[in-house]
Design an enzyme around this catalytic site. Structure first.
Site, PDB file in Angstrom:
ATOM      1  N   SER A   1      49.011  14.400  -9.734  1.00  0.00           N
ATOM      2  CA  SER A   1      49.905  14.162 -10.866  1.00  0.00           C
ATOM      3  C   SER A   1      51.334  14.130 -10.315  1.00  0.00           C
ATOM      4  CB  SER A   1      49.764  15.284 -11.883  1.00  0.00           C
ATOM      5  OG  SER A   1      50.188  16.494 -11.285  1.00  0.00           O
TER       6      SER A   1
ATOM      7  N   LYS B   1      31.573  16.463  -8.056  1.00  0.00           N
ATOM      8  CA  LYS B   1      32.569  16.811  -7.042  1.00  0.00           C
ATOM      9  C   LYS B   1      32.605  18.326  -6.983  1.00  0.00           C
ATOM     10  CE  LYS B   1      37.325  16.177  -5.548  1.00  0.00           C
ATOM     11  NZ  LYS B   1      38.308  15.142  -5.274  1.00  0.00           N
TER      12      LYS B   1
ATOM     13  N   LYS C   1      37.604  10.958 -12.840  1.00  0.00           N
ATOM     14  CA  LYS C   1      37.486  12.358 -12.442  1.00  0.00           C
ATOM     15  C   LYS C   1      38.090  13.296 -13.485  1.00  0.00           C
ATOM     16  CE  LYS C   1      40.260  14.931  -9.874  1.00  0.00           C
ATOM     17  NZ  LYS C   1      41.139  15.345  -8.769  1.00  0.00           N
TER      18      LYS C   1
ATOM     19  N   ARG D   1      53.899  18.240  -2.809  1.00  0.00           N
ATOM     20  CA  ARG D   1      53.536  17.694  -1.496  1.00  0.00           C
ATOM     21  C   ARG D   1      54.772  17.044  -0.841  1.00  0.00           C
ATOM     22  NH1 ARG D   1      49.648  20.274  -3.007  1.00  0.00           N
ATOM     23  NH2 ARG D   1      47.640  19.437  -3.674  1.00  0.00           N
TER      24      ARG D   1
ATOM     25  N   SER E   1      35.293  13.924  -0.964  1.00  0.00           N
ATOM     26  CA  SER E   1      36.302  13.347  -1.859  1.00  0.00           C
ATOM     27  C   SER E   1      37.559  14.161  -1.644  1.00  0.00           C
ATOM     28  CB  SER E   1      35.840  13.424  -3.323  1.00  0.00           C
ATOM     29  OG  SER E   1      36.879  12.994  -4.187  1.00  0.00           O
TER      30      SER E   1
ATOM     31  N   SER F   1      38.477  19.378  -0.742  1.00  0.00           N
ATOM     32  CA  SER F   1      38.840  20.195   0.424  1.00  0.00           C
ATOM     33  C   SER F   1      39.507  21.498   0.010  1.00  0.00           C
ATOM     34  CB  SER F   1      39.691  19.409   1.420  1.00  0.00           C
ATOM     35  OG  SER F   1      40.873  18.911   0.858  1.00  0.00           O
ATOM     36  N   GLY F   2      40.193  21.519  -1.106  1.00  0.00           N
ATOM     37  CA  GLY F   2      40.619  22.771  -1.734  1.00  0.00           C
ATOM     38  C   GLY F   2      41.555  23.681  -0.956  1.00  0.00           C
ATOM     39  N   GLY F   3      42.208  23.157   0.091  1.00  0.00           N
ATOM     40  CA  GLY F   3      43.113  24.010   0.872  1.00  0.00           C
ATOM     41  C   GLY F   3      42.558  24.346   2.247  1.00  0.00           C
TER      42      GLY F   3
ATOM     43  N   GLU G   1      34.072  17.592 -11.831  1.00  0.00           N
ATOM     44  CA  GLU G   1      34.602  18.479 -10.789  1.00  0.00           C
ATOM     45  C   GLU G   1      34.879  19.884 -11.320  1.00  0.00           C
ATOM     46  OE1 GLU G   1      38.461  17.491  -9.161  1.00  0.00           O
ATOM     47  OE2 GLU G   1      38.219  18.880  -7.493  1.00  0.00           O
TER      48      GLU G   1
HETATM   49  P1  13P Z   1      41.775  18.488  -2.338  1.00  0.00           P
HETATM   50  O1  13P Z   1      40.745  17.884  -1.401  1.00  0.00           O
HETATM   51  O2  13P Z   1      43.156  18.506  -1.786  1.00  0.00           O
HETATM   52  O3  13P Z   1      41.301  19.800  -2.895  1.00  0.00           O
HETATM   53  O4  13P Z   1      41.888  17.489  -3.573  1.00  0.00           O
HETATM   54  C1  13P Z   1      40.760  16.931  -4.085  1.00  0.00           C
HETATM   55  C2  13P Z   1      40.899  16.764  -5.537  1.00  0.00           C
HETATM   56  O5  13P Z   1      40.839  15.668  -6.045  1.00  0.00           O
HETATM   57  C3  13P Z   1      41.091  17.970  -6.350  1.00  0.00           C
HETATM   58  O6  13P Z   1      40.962  17.650  -7.695  1.00  0.00           O
END
Ligand code: 13P
Length: 336
Positions: free
Chosen positions: A26, A219, A136, A33, A289, A261-263, A177
């Site tokens: 967003s 996801k 998503k 970032r 993803s 990847s979540g960090g 997700e």
């Molecule tokens: P990350 O892989 O940076 O967690 O982002 C994936 C994503 O789309 C989170 O909603």
């Protein structure tokens, strides 16, 4: 759209050796970032950054789709080619983030529920006209002393199921997700328990809402030690626990599972996916993803000098796509 068409889109999303790049931050998330590399958060910079990512040479070799944000799906390259056309011409499926973000769940301090169902039918129909093939919705589950509550898990599952039903009505594949956050000092077992409960609740709600699983993609977050946990599980432990959890809670009729990847660091995200695929075969293709784990290196280079580092930044995107594509086949090898 028929179930067969939804099914073939879902299958294409997890084609062997391919995965998704998530570039659907967003405007407030991309600001965070950009701030890390000192880039002003203007509409033109967001457009130019996404153009750099999407025009990476041979991106389609390992990338089946990209998740866009509402602003991005309406944008074009500097030369005037709509991003969606560029992608469709390259065989990269356009996806769209359709939730409106997590908000505080009233009555449950520290917990979140994702909003965005109001008006979603109309928005999905518009996104379908703009070329979106999948969408998503991200729910956020937080592990803490007293969280998550059953109410939080259920409220998020219900919203995910309602969104998924609207997607399929619009001819769009839902990428559901439910992210269990890595933040906190919880251990692998806590992560397992919460992830299993969340997935069981989600697939129960999807069943209640008549979702065609064959035309849906999950996801998922990996079962992983909390970032602040003193004891960090090994790559194989994370892979084994994640597979065990998915097998316990995810129906085999689902065409595929992709991970966020979540960090995690770039290498961790790739190593975990690779280890899981080496433990196969599994009931579903397991792919990626990734957002941050696909973009981190590219953003650093591009942020330093947008013109001079343009091609170098794209090279890192191509390399991350290749490594994660190999990991989706269990064929990635760590460079010593
Ligand atoms: P990350 O892989 O940076 O967690 O982002 C994936 C994503 O789309 C989170 O909603």
């Amino acid at each position: 759209m028929s179930i067969e068409e939804l099914e073939s889109i879902a299958q294409a999303m997890v084609a062997p050796g391919k995965g998704i790049i998530a570039i659907d931050e967003s405007n407030s998330t991309i600001k965070k970032r950009f701030d890390t590399v000192g880039v002003p958060n203007t509409e033109e910079n967001r457009r130019a950054y996404r153009e750099m990512l999407l025009t990476t040479p041979k991106l389609n070799e390992h990338i089946s789709g990209a998740i866009l944000y509402d602003e991005t799906i309406r944008q074009s390259t500097k030369a005037g080619v709509p991003f969606t056309k560029l992608m469709l011409d390259a065989g990269i499926l356009p996806g769209i983030k359709v939730d409106k973000g997590p908000q505080a769940l009233a009555g449950f301090p520290g917990e979140l529920v994702t909003e965005g169902l109001d008006g979603l039918r109309d928005r999905l129909n518009e996104y379908a006209r703009l070329g979106a093939k999948f969408a998503k919705w991200r729910a956020v589950i937080t592990i803490g002393e007293d969280t998550p509550s059953g109410t939080c898990i259920e409220a998020n599952s219900h919203a995910l199921a309602r969104y998924a039903a609207l997607c399929q009505e619009a001819g769009i594949v839902p990428m559901v997700e439910p992210e269990v956050l890595m933040d906190g000092n919880h251990d692998l077992e806590d992560s397992y328990e919460v992830t299993e409960a969340t997935l069981r609740s989600l697939f129960g709600a999807m069943y209640e809402h008549n979702i065609m699983l064959e035309g849906s993609i999950l996801k998922a977050s990996m079962v992983i030690s909390g970032k602040e946990c003193a004891e960090q599980a090994s790559v194989d432990e994370v892979a084994e626990a994640t597979i065990r959890c998915l097998k316990a809670a995810v129906p085999a009729s689902l065409p595929g599972i992709v991970f966020l990847s979540g960090g995690q660091s770039d290498e961790q995200a790739t190593a975990h996916l690779n280890a899981m695929n080496q433990m196969g075969p599994h009931p579903w293709p397991l792919s990626f993803s990734y957002g941050r784990a696909m973009q981190q290196a590219a953003l650093k280079l591009w942020g330093k000098d947008m013109q001079a580092n343009f091609a170098e930044a794209q090279k890192t995107v191509a390399l991350r796509a290749k490594d994660n594509g190999l990991a989706a086949l269990g064929q990635w090898k760590k460079v010593a």
